[in-house]
Design an enzyme around this catalytic site. Structure first.
Site, PDB file in Angstrom:
ATOM      1  N   MET A 117     -89.642  -6.110 -10.390  1.00 50.28           N
ATOM      2  CA  MET A 117     -89.125  -4.936  -9.686  1.00 50.28           C
ATOM      3  C   MET A 117     -88.941  -3.741 -10.626  1.00 50.28           C
ATOM      4  O   MET A 117     -88.976  -3.873 -11.845  1.00 50.28           O
ATOM      5  CB  MET A 117     -87.799  -5.282  -9.014  1.00 50.28           C
ATOM      6  CG  MET A 117     -87.911  -6.354  -7.946  1.00 50.28           C
ATOM      7  SD  MET A 117     -86.333  -6.780  -7.185  1.00 50.28           S
ATOM      8  CE  MET A 117     -85.957  -5.258  -6.294  1.00 50.28           C
ATOM      9  N   ASP A 276     -89.654  -9.829  -6.899  1.00 52.80           N
ATOM     10  CA  ASP A 276     -89.712 -11.203  -7.411  1.00 52.80           C
ATOM     11  C   ASP A 276     -88.548 -12.063  -6.941  1.00 52.80           C
ATOM     12  O   ASP A 276     -88.735 -13.228  -6.570  1.00 52.80           O
ATOM     13  CB  ASP A 276     -89.805 -11.206  -8.936  1.00 52.80           C
ATOM     14  CG  ASP A 276     -88.787 -10.298  -9.621  1.00 52.80           C
ATOM     15  OD1 ASP A 276     -87.884  -9.756  -8.953  1.00 52.80           O
ATOM     16  OD2 ASP A 276     -88.900 -10.135 -10.847  1.00 52.80           O
TER      17      ASP A 276
END
Length: 544
Positions: A117, A276
């Protein structure tokens, strides 16, 4: 061979299911003995590398491949990667799993992407990358965080984005480029997150989804859309941003050009996917209230699902939209979890790496055995895992890693175990904040590289004083986005029902009663170290 999932050691590692490729359909999704030929793909774009996995609709792995790439750290606290490496890794791993599995590309019904991210990818009007991506663990943007807080207001920022201004988030990186590289910012036509760059290369579409977009600090998290108020106050053109989807929604299809490179069929649907951690939640079945997981990958996360939005007014943990439409998650983050063990491995475990290569095992397997030789508390040695600053609960970009209590009696084994215990204590910090917020955790799962270690799972169980389970699949985020792809392709009616069909768990690892108070005593010492060192960290950061 014991397998770990840090994805650190293989230029292109391939695993293939040698069993029956065409499986009997299960439950309500097939006719008992009917043969099915439906598959989904999950791409997990991590910090250390990208792993791509091909699953059948029962969640069984047909083939997987992984490729590593570097991280660039030109200055202390900086961290960048080249988006071209991500795309190259995606192409190579996709082609490998398609070719090695023997599956007909026609039978691959959908693809999802999980991604690290917060990374900033800037493209010009032709879709060309303008600079290397500033990634999640970069800590250069303290001044820009102050600018964001000043422009939006501290309380208002938390109300809209559910988080305070953080150096790791994307908005501060955008402002840093604008402030320090205005010529690049002036040429920027599109801003994407790491996984969304791979999506763009696969589909030609500029798209993102709510879980990853939540970490940009530009999304109205309660309402799941870009915040016009934040964008206006930060003077960021909304046209730079991609369209926002829910995670299981189809965002585009594979282009003929990408199909030629990857071996996929042109027109294969690509769903929103997830950041994720949101992907790992789906991949471990944490998609209902009361469920949580701990992951120890490069970073570490404690993640709890909630059907009702809950925001910490102190900003110690993050609230994001999750991959389940209409739901959220609350999570605490340790910046240097598995990264700490990788750092220790690369700098102090060359003998273990050499021995492991000769034995055909993973170096982390040998390191586990060595750490187990040291007692709980590592002979009174503690480690603070702040190699890249810290997020939960300190929100401090200046803190750094520490070995505390080091004496002449300590061995490398003590230091190794101290690294593992220190990461565990940092995860306990997040659990304590969630408990304080009233977030219910009735079931804890473990995933990531640390989750594959029985020793590390026992540390978690003893330190949390609760059972810790694992899922039978080791694929985590890749399985999660493959599940989302199955939902988007219509193979399953909902994320929850897809998880029920595709995920199985192992027996829980229970806390050992006599270990619980021993870990508790060292955790209390650990908790006092950061406040004692906070001012020293600031002084060190200001030293030339």
């Amino acid at each position: 061979m014991k397998s770990y999932s840090f994805f650190l050691d293989f230029p292109c590692k391939i695993e293939e299911n040698k069993g029956e490729k065409y499986r009997e359909s299960l439950g309500p999704f097939g006719g008992g003995k009917d043969r099915i030929m439906e598959y989904v793909i999950g791409i997990d774009l991590g910090t250390s590398g990208t792993k791509t996995v091909l699953f059948d609709r029962a969640g069984q792995v047909m083939a997987s491949a992984a490729v590593e790439y570097p991280m660039y750290q030109e200055k202390n606290g900086w961290a960048e990667q080249d988006p071209a490496h991500w795309w190259d890794a995606a192409v190579r791993t996709l082609r490998t799993v398609v070719e090695e599995s023997g599956v007909n590309p026609e039978d691959i019904k959908g693809l999802g992407i999980s991604g690290q991210m917060h990374g900033l990818v800037m493209l010009d009007e032709q879709g060309q990358v303008l600079r290397r991506s500033i990634i999640w663990c970069d800590q250069r943007t303290a001044a820009e965080c102050e600018e964001i807080t000043r422009r939006v207001g501290a309380q208002r920022l938390i109300e809209i984005t559910a988080n305070p201004a953080l150096t790791g988030f994307t908005a501060s990186k955008i402002l840093w480029v604008r402030n320090h590289q205005p010529e690049i910012y002036a040429r920027c036509a599109h801003i994407l997150l790491p996984k969304d760059y791979v999506r763009f290369k696969l589909t030609g579409e500029f798209a993102t989804e709510v879980s990853d977009a939540s970490g940009m600090q530009l999304l109205d998290v309660p309402h799941r859309c870009w915040s016009q108020e934040v964008l206006e106050k930060l003077e960021i053109d909304p046209a730079l941003l991609a369209k926002v989807y829910e995670s299981p929604e189809i965002t585009g299809t594979v282009t003929p050009e990408a199909a030629a490179l990857t071996g996929l069929k042109a027109g294969t649907p690509v769903v929103g996917g997830a950041g994720d951690n949101a992907a790992a939640a789906v991949g471990t079945g944490v998609v209902r209230d009361g469920k949580a997981f701990t992951t120890i990958g490069t970073s570490g996360v404690v993640f709890a699902h909630t059907d009702h939005i809950s925001i910490d007014p102190k900003g110690r943990v993050h609230t994001f939209c999750c991959a389940v439409p209409g739901a959220w998650h609350v999570m605490g983050v340790t910046q240097g979890a598995g990264l700490s063990l990788k750092w220790f491995r690369d700098n102090f475990c060359s003998a273990e790496k050499e021995t492991a290569q000769g034995m055909g095992v993973d170096p982390y397997y040998l390191m586990d055995q060595e750490a187990a030789k040291s007692p709980i508390g590592c002979n009174k040695l503690l480690y603070l895992p702040y190699l890249m600053g810290e997020r939960t609960p300190h929100l401090d970009p200046d803190c750094r890693g520490v070995f505390f209590g080091l004496s002449a009696m300590h061995t490398k084994w003590d230091m190794l175990r101290a690294v593992m215990e220190g990461v565990t204590y940092s995860q306990r910090d997040s659990v304590e904040v969630l408990r304080e917020m009233g977030v219910q955790i009735g079931e804890m799962l473990a995933c990531g590289g640390g989750g594959t270690s029985s020793l590390w799972r026992q540390m978690l169980a003893d330190t949390y004083n609760c059972p810790v389970k694992t899922v039978k699949s080791k694929e985590g985020p890749a399985l999660g986005v493959a599940i989302l792809a199955g939902v988007g392709a219509g193979l399953y009616p909902s994320v929850q029902e897809a998880c029920d069909a595709m995920i199985q768990t192992n027996e829980p690892q229970l806390p050992i009663p006599e270990n619980v108070p021993r870990y508790e005593a060292f955790y209390q010492v650990y908790k006092g170290l950061y406040p004692a060192l906070r001012d020293n960290f600031k002084c060190l950061a200001q030293t030339e």
